[in-house]
Design a protein around this motif. Structure first.
Motif: not given
Length: 344
Positions: A75-81, A251-258
């Motif tokens: 999982y990732f955010t703008e600052d970490e995963f 809507d935030n492209p920097e928060v999600g999961e790979r």
């Protein structure tokens, strides 16, 4: 040790095991097949032994329990995963010999390839114990005897349903305690000795023959027949290829999961590289790649036998009715033709 339990005792045993283990088995899903009003058999967690499909091969392989078609990597955010959390409960998995043998290939690729261990596979593998299911020889697409995968000793428990209960052979000490009060029995699993189908594996003696085979016209016939859908590899017991995909939250492209998602060497763009190049442009090229990988390259690298376990699911799932054993025969005929031309 071997034991016999009545139906009531078997039900009680299942309930006790379920307190500690997640139990997986081939299970029937009504009207979920690929055609209207058809069924599918696939692996799933079961709540009762009545859900186990004993008399038919599963449509999809057991490997999906350990390496699902798609799974979250991190999982990732703008600052970490953060890496995804794995299962914690141990698993008991009902499986036939071919599927258990397929796990050796999975382990070689995921847990012992070039010194790298895939943690996502390894953490699932460490939780799994196998319950050997009886096999009646499979269906008209099975050829496990030809591949030498009709037998196995890599199981914790072997079972055989009877009219009034079930027979067990228990090899795992951790599970033996569950049978402390069970009646002893004379039981050992029997293995299939003959399939309806047989397969002849081509003997490729050297690189000269191999290179000539790669250029042989035998592969061109698949350009007009194979539709490059990838159904064969999705149903394969041993295929391990995957791609990755990011799933964005809101809507935030920097928060999600790979996620990693099963991929297929038979799909058009599987061999596409940076800059748009593609090393296997035709269906025939891709069929050649798959067949040589299954029946030459894997064994040439690891010297542990061929990658295919003869389950025949690829043949069953192909919408164009391409038979892997027939393709093997054509490949073998091409090899013999090449050897004759080269005087080998």
């Amino acid at each position: 040790m071997s034991y016999k339990l009545s139906k009531q005792e078997t039900t009680q045993l299942f309930e006790k095991l379920s307190e500690k283990y997640d139990i997986y088995a081939p299970k029937l899903f009504k009207n979920e097949g690929r055609f209207s009003e058809t069924d599918v058999i696939k692996y799933d967690k079961i709540k009762s032994l009545d859900e186990v499909v004993w008399d038919h091969k599963s449509t999809y392989p057991m490997k999906e329990v350990l390496s699902p078609i798609q799974q979250t990597v991190f999982y990732f955010t703008e600052d970490e995963f953060r890496a995804s959390k794995g299962k914690t409960r141990p698993m008991l998995i009902f499986a036939r010999p071919c599927d258990i043998n397929a796990m050796k290939v999975q382990a070689r690729i995921y847990a012992g390839n070039g010194g790298y261990t895939d943690m996502y596979y390894e953490r699932m593998k460490e939780l799994a114990k196998y319950i050997l299911m009886p096999c009646n020889g499979g269906d008209d697409t099975c050829f496990c005897v030809s591949m030498g995968t009709n037998t196995t000793d890599e199981y914790s428990v072997a079972v055989k349903p009877t009219e009034d209960g079930m027979l067990f052979e228990v090899k795992d000490e951790d599970l033996a305690a569950y049978f402390a009060d069970a009646a002893a029995a004379d039981f050992a699993p029997e293995f299939v000795q003959e399939n309806e189908l047989t397969a002849v594996i081509p003997e490729i003696p050297d690189r000269e023959v191999l290179n000539a085979l790669k250029k042989h016209d035998v592969w061109k016939q698949f350009n007009g027949r194979c539709i490059s859908c990838g159904a064969c590899t999705l149903a394969c017991s041993t295929c391990t290829c995957f791609t990755t995909r990011d799933v964005i939250y809101g809507d935030n492209p920097e928060v999600g999961e790979r996620r990693r998602v099963s991929a297929s060497c038979q799909i058009d763009d599987f061999a596409k590289v940076a800059g748009g190049g593609n090393y296997r442009l035709t269906a025939g090229d891709r069929m050649r790649y798959k067949m040589l990988h299954k029946f030459h390259d894997y064994n040439a690298r690891f010297h542990e036998g061929h990658m295919c376990v003869g389950c025949g699911r690829c043949t069953s799932r192909c919408p164009e009715f391409i038979s892997i054993t027939t393709t093997l025969k054509k490949m073998n005929d091409a090899v013999e033709e090449i050897k004759k031309e080269l005087g080998k």
